[in-house]
Design a protein around this motif. Structure first.
Motif, short mmCIF file in Angstrom:
data_model
loop_
_atom_site.label_atom_id
_atom_site.label_comp_id
_atom_site.label_asym_id
_atom_site.label_seq_id
_atom_site.Cartn_x
_atom_site.Cartn_y
_atom_site.Cartn_z
N TYR A 66 0.83 -1.21 0.00
CA TYR A 66 0.00 0.00 0.00
C TYR A 66 0.86 1.25 0.00
O TYR A 66 0.60 2.20 -0.75
CB TYR A 66 -0.92 -0.01 1.22
CG TYR A 66 -1.74 1.24 1.38
CD1 TYR A 66 -2.75 1.56 0.47
CD2 TYR A 66 -1.52 2.12 2.43
CE1 TYR A 66 -3.50 2.71 0.61
CE2 TYR A 66 -2.26 3.27 2.58
CZ TYR A 66 -3.26 3.56 1.66
OH TYR A 66 -4.00 4.71 1.80
N LEU A 67 1.93 1.25 0.81
CA LEU A 67 2.82 2.40 0.85
C LEU A 67 3.52 2.61 -0.49
O LEU A 67 3.73 3.75 -0.93
CB LEU A 67 3.86 2.23 1.97
CG LEU A 67 3.32 2.25 3.40
CD1 LEU A 67 4.47 2.08 4.39
CD2 LEU A 67 2.57 3.55 3.67
N PHE A 68 3.88 1.50 -1.15
CA PHE A 68 4.52 1.61 -2.47
C PHE A 68 3.55 2.23 -3.47
O PHE A 68 3.92 3.09 -4.27
CB PHE A 68 4.96 0.22 -2.94
CG PHE A 68 5.60 0.21 -4.30
CD1 PHE A 68 6.90 0.66 -4.47
CD2 PHE A 68 4.90 -0.23 -5.41
CE1 PHE A 68 7.50 0.66 -5.73
CE2 PHE A 68 5.47 -0.24 -6.67
CZ PHE A 68 6.78 0.22 -6.82
N VAL A 123 -1.06 14.91 6.23
CA VAL A 123 -1.37 13.59 6.78
C VAL A 123 -1.91 13.68 8.20
O VAL A 123 -2.90 13.02 8.56
CB VAL A 123 -0.10 12.70 6.74
CG1 VAL A 123 -0.31 11.43 7.56
CG2 VAL A 123 0.26 12.35 5.31
N PHE A 124 -1.27 14.51 9.03
CA PHE A 124 -1.58 14.51 10.46
C PHE A 124 -2.72 15.44 10.86
O PHE A 124 -3.41 15.18 11.84
CB PHE A 124 -0.32 14.86 11.26
CG PHE A 124 0.67 13.72 11.34
CD1 PHE A 124 0.50 12.70 12.25
CD2 PHE A 124 1.75 13.67 10.48
CE1 PHE A 124 1.39 11.65 12.32
CE2 PHE A 124 2.66 12.62 10.54
CZ PHE A 124 2.47 11.60 11.44
N ILE A 134 -6.56 11.76 1.93
CA ILE A 134 -7.34 10.56 1.67
C ILE A 134 -6.57 9.32 2.13
O ILE A 134 -7.14 8.40 2.73
CB ILE A 134 -7.70 10.47 0.18
CG1 ILE A 134 -8.64 11.62 -0.20
CG2 ILE A 134 -8.36 9.13 -0.14
CD1 ILE A 134 -8.87 11.76 -1.69
N ALA A 135 -5.27 9.27 1.83
CA ALA A 135 -4.45 8.13 2.24
C ALA A 135 -4.39 8.03 3.76
O ALA A 135 -4.42 6.93 4.32
CB ALA A 135 -3.04 8.28 1.67
N ALA A 136 -4.31 9.17 4.44
CA ALA A 136 -4.26 9.17 5.90
C ALA A 136 -5.57 8.64 6.49
O ALA A 136 -5.56 7.90 7.48
CB ALA A 136 -4.00 10.59 6.42
N GLU A 137 -6.68 8.97 5.86
CA GLU A 137 -7.97 8.49 6.34
C GLU A 137 -8.06 6.97 6.21
O GLU A 137 -8.59 6.29 7.08
CB GLU A 137 -9.10 9.16 5.54
CG GLU A 137 -10.49 8.73 5.96
CD GLU A 137 -10.84 9.11 7.38
OE1 GLU A 137 -11.68 8.42 7.97
OE2 GLU A 137 -10.24 10.08 7.90
N ARG A 138 -7.52 6.43 5.14
CA ARG A 138 -7.55 4.98 4.93
C ARG A 138 -6.58 4.25 5.86
O ARG A 138 -6.85 3.13 6.29
CB ARG A 138 -7.18 4.66 3.48
CG ARG A 138 -8.25 5.02 2.47
CD ARG A 138 -7.94 4.37 1.14
NE ARG A 138 -7.92 2.93 1.23
CZ ARG A 138 -7.38 2.13 0.33
NH1 ARG A 138 -6.78 2.64 -0.74
NH2 ARG A 138 -7.41 0.82 0.48
N SER A 139 -5.45 4.87 6.17
CA SER A 139 -4.43 4.19 6.98
C SER A 139 -4.89 4.03 8.42
O SER A 139 -4.67 3.01 9.05
CB SER A 139 -3.10 4.95 6.93
OG SER A 139 -3.24 6.23 7.50
N GLY A 140 -5.53 5.08 8.97
CA GLY A 140 -6.10 5.01 10.31
C GLY A 140 -5.08 4.92 11.43
O GLY A 140 -4.12 4.16 11.34
N ALA A 170 -14.35 6.44 -7.32
CA ALA A 170 -15.19 5.25 -7.15
C ALA A 170 -15.38 4.91 -5.68
O ALA A 170 -16.49 4.56 -5.24
CB ALA A 170 -14.56 4.06 -7.89
N ARG A 171 -14.29 5.02 -4.90
CA ARG A 171 -14.38 4.72 -3.47
C ARG A 171 -15.28 5.73 -2.76
O ARG A 171 -16.08 5.38 -1.89
CB ARG A 171 -12.97 4.72 -2.88
CG ARG A 171 -12.87 4.07 -1.52
CD ARG A 171 -11.41 3.98 -1.07
NE ARG A 171 -10.64 3.14 -1.96
CZ ARG A 171 -9.58 3.55 -2.66
NH1 ARG A 171 -9.18 4.81 -2.57
NH2 ARG A 171 -8.92 2.72 -3.44
N GLY A 172 -15.13 7.01 -3.11
CA GLY A 172 -15.95 8.04 -2.49
C GLY A 172 -17.42 7.90 -2.85
O GLY A 172 -18.30 8.02 -1.99
#
Length: 211
Positions: free
Chosen positions: A6-8, A58-59, A135-141, A199-201
């Motif tokens: 995922y990070l890649f 991110v934060f 968006i990536a930060a929201e998914r990472s949690g 699509a995800r949103g």
């Protein structure tokens, strides 16, 4: 557990959005006639500024969304549309207005705070890059998930510094056609990521679409 795949994926998308190679001509134009030491200093400042802006996204990006009463799903759709517009512009080998306006391009010619505006913001760390990191930060949690996103940001910013540091030989070797080809390829990758975001949103806003 850290999801390296995922990070890649995030790193590849972020590198496409930032598009440091496509910004090489702008960097060379803005620092035209500067000594090598001054160019190196500007390149380092740009990389650090982009790193700071994206890490803050991110934060604290989700808190900004809460403050304005915006749902993550709505932000995913809006951010996806913005990324798609940038991608379409990149596939035409043009700078998107969402990244740099004509006034900001003229500001570069004046060489006033060129490392911050417009080279760092909004040319590299623009709305698209900021949106993708929120968006990536929201998914990472969670804190550790957020912290893991610093790794792809750091790698991309290191590549930004390296590319800008070597901007003169890169531009000489690639030429206008080569830079346009790279920009179009990055735009294609970014377009695919933008569709995934939207699509995800939309799936979250309208659950019936997934059935």
């Amino acid at each position: 557990m850290i999801d390296w795949n995922y990070l890649f994926k995030i790193g590849i998308a972020l590198f496409a959005i930032v598009n440091a190679i496509g910004s090489v001509p702008v960097f060379i134009s803005a620092t035209d006639g500067w000594p090598d030491a001054a160019r190196a200093h500007v390149a380092r400042t740009i990389a650090l500024t982009v790193f700071t802006v994206l890490t803050l996204s991110v934060f604290i990006g989700d808190r900004l969304l809460d403050f304005f009463g915006i749902s993550v799903a709505s932000f995913q759709v809006g951010g996806g549309i913005l990324l798609l517009l940038i991608a379409i512009s990149m596939m035409h080998a043009k700078q998107s207005g969402a990244r740099q306006t004509e006034e900001e391009a003229q500001a570069a010619a004046e060489r006033e705070a060129v490392a911050i505006v417009p080279l760092s913001i909004p040319l590299l760390a623009g709305p698209g890059a900021i949106s993708s990191m929120i968006i990536a930060a929201e998914r990472s949690g969670g804190f550790w998930g957020h912290l893991s996103l610093v790794a792809p940001i750091a790698v991309v910013c290191f590549l930004v510094w390296l590319i800008l540091l070597l901007s003169a030989p890169i531009a000489h070797r690639l030429g206008t056609i080569g830079i346009n080809v790279v920009t179009r390829l990055m735009g294609l990758i970014l377009a695919a990521m933008a569709v995934e975001f939207m699509a995800r949103g939309l799936g979250s806003l309208f659950p019936g679409l997934l059935s």
